[in-house]
Structures are given as C-alpha cells and as structure tokens.
Scaffold this active site. Structure first.
Site: not given
Ligand code: NAD
Length: 258
Positions: A159, A166
């Site tokens: 990720y 995020k």
C-alpha cells in the site's frame, strides 16, 4: 418519519469510474432516497460509463460534470458550474485517489519525490481543494465524506505511498472538520474494507488481502459496496448530525484485530 432527509438535496459524488466504484454504490443509494446527484469525472471514458449507468435512472435529477482534482482550474470550473445549475450543495462524497503503479510495487524506500507528491496531491490535498471551491455553495448543515483505508494507520503490504496519502487525508479531514465546524459543516471519513474495484487492481496481492480479512475479521467476511454506501448515507444525513472529524470503519470489524 423521514430520518434521513436527503430527498431533494444536492449531493456531489466524485469518483465514479464504473459500476464497481464505491462512489457508484453511494450514488445509487442517494438516488433511491430521492437526492439529486451531481457526478464528477476526470476521464472521458468515465463520463461515458456514468452516462450509460444513468440510463436506468432517467427519472432522477442528475448532472455529470468534468473535474480533475489535480487542477485548481478544473475544480473551480466544476464547482462554479454546479453552483450555477443547482444553487446549494448539501453534501460531497470525495471518493478519489491515485498513485503511480511503480510506487505501490517497488520497495517503499524507492518512492520518488514526484510519486510521493502526486499521490498526496491527488488523494489528500484534493479534499482540501474541493472543500475550498465548494465552500461558497455549501449549505449551513452540509456534510463532506471522504473514503480512506486502514493503510492510513497500519503498514500494509503493497500500500506504500498510498498509506501515507491516506494518513494525510484523514488528518486533513480532521483539520477541515475543525475549521468548517464553525460554519455548521461536517467532515468525516469512511475507512472501507478491501473491495474489488479498478483502484484496488493497482494494489499487489489484493486477493491475499481479501482472504486474510475474510478469515480474521470479527464478522468473518469482507465488506461490500452496499455496506459502505449505507454508512455514507448515514454520514451525509441528519442521523449523524452530531458527528464530525471521525473516521468510521466499514470493514467487518477487521481494524480491531491484532
Ligand atoms: P475506483 O477506481 O472506482 O475510484 C477511484 C476514482 O478516483 C476513479 O473514479 C478515478 O477516476 C478517480 N480519480 C483518480 N484521479 C483523479 C483525478 N485526478 N481527478 C478526479 N478523479 C480522479 O476505485 P474505488 O475503490 O471505488 O476508490 C474510491 C475511493 O475509495 C478511493 O479513495 C480509494 O482509495 C478508497 N478505498 C478503496 C478501497 C477498496 O478496497 N476498493 C478500500 C478503502 C478505500
């Protein structure tokens, strides 16, 4: 008694690329509860897909407007157009993110300055830019909802730069909530569990992630577009009028597990 009170409200939904998009799940629910949905898109291909999907929703009041969140000019133009056509905006669903594929595949330490900035710009700063451009048109009880992921808090394999984006997105959400709260405007994030979408294709080992969540989450299954859409409706509606600056997990409870 209508507890939701979204009928006739104007909600901007950003990030429908196709029928699998989380944003499309939200848009469907919004139309079902009688809201007017203004779709924004970046690519002509997405515009075509949205118009095709809307063929089944001809009776509803909708609009499809171009908005590339990497461009202040495009964002300003989009919200001027939306403001002129609809007057007031009662809610925004920010369901937009992007990072270069190599920044998800390579080791995190290899992340380039450009790749880092691009992921931040598209996936985190865009929430600030959109809120700023929409502000003149937002109603005094408007609600803004953005989509996040557990990679904001935890190091998740593959990720990488998106996890950092995020984390910034969730912090930006809290700062916006504190700032816009003085105008009555709420800002929250939904941290969705893994769902097979176009964006998810860029995340290596996505199948393993789905399997792990299915085995480990308290509900012993993955979440889906409908469950995320339903919580988004709650966060846009007056049901959540006392909630701002929060990240709400819709992930079958996976985030609580060790
Ligand atoms: P998706 O690919 O359907 O949606 C992503 C959208 O972002 C697309 O519509 C794309 O056009 C848009 N976008 C990218 N760059 C843009 C730009 N410069 N300007 C305007 N739009 C741009 O995938 P999705 O899974 O529905 O993703 C929606 C949101 O949900 C993203 O923020 C994603 O990180 C988040 N999310 C997804 C999952 C998942 O597992 N699918 C889990 C948690 C959070």
């Amino acid at each position: 008694m209508d507890l939701i009170q979204l009928a006739g409200k104007n909600i901007v939904v950003m990030g429908v690329a196709n029928e699998r998009s989380i944003a499309w799940g939200v848009a469907k629910r919004l139309m079902e509860v009688g809201a007017n949905v203004i779709f924004t898109y970046r690519k002509e291909r997405s515009k075509g897909k949205i118009e095709k999907l809307l063929a089944d929703y001809e009776a509803y009041k909708t609009a499809v407007v171009e908005c590339d969140v990497n461009s202040d000019e495009s964002i300003a133009k989009a919200f001027e157009e939306i403001g002129a056509a609809f007057g007031t905006i009662h809610g925004i669903v920010h369901s937009v993110a992007f990072a270069h594929a190599e920044d998800l595949k390579n080791r995190f330490v290899e992340t380039t300055r450009e790749g880092y900035a691009f992921a931040q710009d598209t996936s985190a700063y865009s929430l600030v830019a959109v809120s700023k451009a929409a502000k003149p048109y937002l109603s005094e009880d408007a609600s803004i909802v953005t989509m996040s992921y557990l990679g904001a808090d935890r190091v998740l394999d593959g990720y990488n730069v998106m996890g950092v984006a995020k984390a910034a997105l969730e912090a930006a959400m809290r700062y916006l909530a504190a700032d816009l709260g003085t105008d009555g405007i709420r800002v929250n994030a939904i941290s969705a569990g893994a769902i097979r979408t176009l964006a998810a294709k860029g995340v290596p080992s996505f199948n393993q992630i789905l399997n792990k969540i299915g085995e480990t989450a308290p509900l012993k299954r993955n979440t889906n577009q409908e469950e995320v859409a339903d919580m988004t409706i709650v966060m846009l509606s007056r049901l959540s009028r006392g909630v701002t600056g929060e990240t709400i997990y819709v992930d079958s409870g996976y985030n609580i597990m060790g």
